[in-house]
Design an enzyme around this catalytic site. Structure first.
Site, PDB file in Angstrom:
ATOM      1  N   LYS A  36     -16.046  -7.347 -34.566  1.00 18.21           N
ATOM      2  CA  LYS A  36     -17.147  -6.614 -33.946  1.00 18.21           C
ATOM      3  C   LYS A  36     -16.613  -5.514 -33.035  1.00 18.21           C
ATOM      4  CE  LYS A  36     -20.493 -10.430 -33.687  1.00 18.21           C
ATOM      5  NZ  LYS A  36     -21.559  -9.804 -34.490  1.00 18.21           N
ATOM      6  N   ARG A  51     -24.336 -18.468 -41.277  1.00 19.44           N
ATOM      7  CA  ARG A  51     -24.894 -19.094 -42.489  1.00 19.44           C
ATOM      8  C   ARG A  51     -23.873 -20.022 -43.146  1.00 19.44           C
ATOM      9  NH1 ARG A  51     -26.040 -13.196 -44.801  1.00 19.44           N
ATOM     10  NH2 ARG A  51     -26.096 -12.902 -42.534  1.00 19.44           N
TER      11      ARG A  51
HETATM   12  N1  BES Z   1     -24.087 -13.746 -34.189  1.00 20.13           N
HETATM   13  C1  BES Z   1     -24.371 -12.620 -34.996  1.00 20.13           C
HETATM   14  C2  BES Z   1     -25.822 -12.140 -34.872  1.00 20.13           C
HETATM   15  C3  BES Z   1     -26.231 -11.649 -33.522  1.00 20.13           C
HETATM   16  C4  BES Z   1     -26.121 -10.310 -33.201  1.00 20.13           C
HETATM   17  C5  BES Z   1     -26.768 -12.503 -32.580  1.00 20.13           C
HETATM   18  C6  BES Z   1     -26.512  -9.856 -31.960  1.00 20.13           C
HETATM   19  C7  BES Z   1     -27.168 -12.057 -31.356  1.00 20.13           C
HETATM   20  C8  BES Z   1     -27.042 -10.728 -31.023  1.00 20.13           C
HETATM   21  C9  BES Z   1     -24.089 -12.935 -36.454  1.00 20.13           C
HETATM   22  O1  BES Z   1     -23.069 -13.836 -36.686  1.00 20.13           O
HETATM   23  C10 BES Z   1     -23.695 -11.657 -37.113  1.00 20.13           C
HETATM   24  O2  BES Z   1     -22.675 -11.142 -36.751  1.00 20.13           O
HETATM   25  N2  BES Z   1     -24.508 -11.191 -38.027  1.00 20.13           N
HETATM   26  C11 BES Z   1     -24.238  -9.969 -38.718  1.00 20.13           C
HETATM   27  C12 BES Z   1     -24.453 -10.205 -40.184  1.00 20.13           C
HETATM   28  C13 BES Z   1     -23.956  -9.094 -41.055  1.00 20.13           C
HETATM   29  C14 BES Z   1     -22.453  -9.028 -41.000  1.00 20.13           C
HETATM   30  C15 BES Z   1     -24.414  -9.348 -42.475  1.00 20.13           C
HETATM   31  C16 BES Z   1     -25.202  -8.919 -38.175  1.00 20.13           C
HETATM   32  O3  BES Z   1     -26.340  -9.252 -37.865  1.00 20.13           O
HETATM   33  O4  BES Z   1     -24.775  -7.780 -38.049  1.00 20.13           O
HETATM   34 MN    MN Z   2     -21.185 -12.921 -36.704  1.00 13.97          MN
END
Ligand code: BES
Ligand code: MN
Ligand code: ZN
Length: 498
Positions: free
Chosen positions: A276, A350
């Site tokens: 990230k 997931r």
């Molecule tokens: N934990 C994150 C989602 C999230 C983002 C929660 C911001 C709370 C605040 C999750 O694991 C994630 O990174 N999701 C990605 C999925 C994508 C890579 C398909 C996302 O939402 O960008």
């Molecule tokens: Mn994630």
């Protein structure tokens, strides 16, 4: 953090002093002081002079006149007193707590002409006070002595004709407070303090509340074939291994199939190799908000001795980049036998949930499964922090959850599932891939989970927007909100205990 009040319920004031707080419905100034608070009509007069009309959550704060047994007289507006629901009483309590600040002693008069104040309303008012006063300050070492002193619980007497019934109702409300506070604490804790092992230990400690708690280690999960969950964890340090927590509450009939709750517990989500951006990454300490809500809910059910059988499963991992971390392109085999091509290691929630859901269904044959997860950023694009996304394969279950959302004001908005979205996660090389592309990101995430629940009635709550950093209000000033505990406690109560 501990609640900052000790409550007692009484029919009349026993030992006046400190602050008196009374309630006033819209345009009913004669109600502003029960006669014991305002024998000379001073409050009613002040309300008129100040043009205080009793609007919802408005406050009139007076120094008590000479001769009053109290120091301060506060009047809290209720707005339209004929239309007050559970959430209104919670908010009123929260607003009262904020206004009381750090007093040592307070008397709350739950009595306003024209307003029906039931025992349940009185208990909700007290619950609102506790939730509103919650602060996570255990790492603030520079607080002044005065503030420390104020941290001692204030003695609050709630004066109501329904004192006995209110006290009884409050014991259930206290169970809710404990569960919400637990969930908030877990979300707020820093990730160095709360790794998977430490989280599991806190869950284990809930045995004191009457739950049975098992912890499966990585060897046990490997033996079960949980390749998807373990793939996420394989980049973590040796001291921070994955843990699968299984909590059981047996308050229902022996042999009755349980209600099951499954939580995403990513104690920190760096994104893994698909790392990230740095900005805001600290918020990913809250990526275990689903697991926190499940732990809090299970504690609440146990403390109030809910008449149901319930199972809570927490999938606890850390998502780290490392020489041993999983790569985009890897193919893992889940406990179900289905294979998953990793496209993006940041779509890890997931992967944790698919094995936790499969295990739950396989072992417990539950009546229904509800998972909670801070699963996608996309749900925040769709709903901000005002609703959680609801996905379900069962209309009755979805309806029950939506109704509980209305009562608690932990609101849900139903989102679609359809075969066209399911197709978006088909993979060239495996049975499925772990992302479906940029569009419909919350929906494809839900479709992924759906492949692991068979025909069991199931709902998925995407709480990425509501579990942390969501809008604050009278009953929540905390970053970690504890979202889901009140919602699911009400769901269980209304749909399975009555
Ligand atoms: N934990 C994150 C989602 C999230 C983002 C929660 C911001 C709370 C605040 C999750 O694991 C994630 O990174 N999701 C990605 C999925 C994508 C890579 C398909 C996302 O939402 O960008
Ligand atoms: Mn994630
Ligand atoms: Zn995540």
């Amino acid at each position: 953090m501990a609640a900052s009040f000790t409550f007692s319920f009484a029919r009349s004031v026993r030992a006046p002093g400190g602050v008196a707080l009374s309630l006033m419905a819209l345009d009913a100034p004669e109600a502003a002081g029960a006669s014991s608070v305002d024998p000379d009509g001073v409050v009613a007069r002040a309300a008129r002079v100040a043009k205080f009309s009793g609007k919802s959550l408005a406050v009139l704060d007076l120094i008590a006149p000479q001769g009053s047994p109290f120091d301060r007289l506060i009047v809290l507006g209720l707005g339209d007193g004929t239309a007050l629901g559970e959430h209104d009483w919670l908010r009123a309590g929260g607003a009262a707590a904020a206004r009381l600040g750090s007093v040592e002693k307070a008397t709350v008069f739950l009595d306003a002409p024209g307003v029906e104040i039931t025992a349940k309303a009185a208990a909700d008012f007290a619950l609102g006070m506790e939730l509103g006063a919650y602060r996570f300050d255990r790492y603030k070492t520079t607080k002044k002595d005065e503030e420390r002193k104020a941290a001692a619980p204030a003695a609050v007497t709630l004066v109501t004709a329904e004192a006995t019934a209110a006290k009884k109702a409050f014991s259930a409300a206290e169970a809710v407070a404990a569960g919400v506070v637990l969930a908030r604490d877990l979300v707020n804790e820093p990730p160095n303090v709360l790794g998977p092992v430490e989280f599991a230990a806190r869950a284990k400690a809930l045995e004191a509340s009457g739950l049975e708690v098992e912890i499966l280690d990585e060897a046990a999960m490997r033996a079960l074939g949980m390749g998807a969950l373990l793939g996420v964890s394989q980049g973590s340090a040796p001291g921070r291994p994955a843990q699968l927590v299984v909590m059981q509450w047996k308050g229902g009939k022996a042999g009755e199939r349980p209600l099951a709750f499954v939580g995403k517990g990513v104690v920190f989500d760096t994104g893994g190799i698909s790392i990230k951006p740095a900005a805001g990454m600290e918020d990913m300490k809250g990526d275990m908000g689903g697991a926190a809500a499940v732990a809090g809910l299970m504690q609440t059910l146990a403390l109030r001795k809910a008449k149901v059988n319930a199972v809570g499963i927490l999938g606890l991992v850390e998502n780290m980049p490392d020489a041993n971390a999983q790569r985009p392109g890897d193919i893992v085999t889940s406990m179900s036998g289905q294979t998953i091509e990793i496209i993006n290691t940041d779509a890890e929630g997931r992967l944790v949930l698919c094995d936790a859901l499969w295990y739950c269904n396989d072992r417990f044959n539950p009546q229904l499964m509800i998972d909670l997860a801070t699963l996608t950023g996309a749900i925040m694009v769709a709903l901000a922090g005002h609703h959680a996304g609801l996905f379900s394969n069962d209309d009755r279950l979805a309806g029950d959850l939506l109704a509980a959302g209305q009562v608690t004001q932990e609101r849900l908005w139903r989102m679609p599932l359809a075969k066209e979205y399911d197709k978006m996660i088909d993979s060239k090389f495996a049975d499925m891939k772990n992302t479906g592309g940029r569009h419909g990101g919350s929906v494809t995430a839900a479709q992924f989970l759906k492949r692991f629940v068979k025909d069991t009635p199931w709902a998925h709550l995407d709480i990425a927007g509501t579990a942390m950093g969501s809008p604050t209000d009278e009953i929540n000033a905390s970053w970690g909100s504890g979202f889901g505990v009140r919602l699911l406690n009400e769901f269980v109560r209304a749909s399975y205990e009555t």
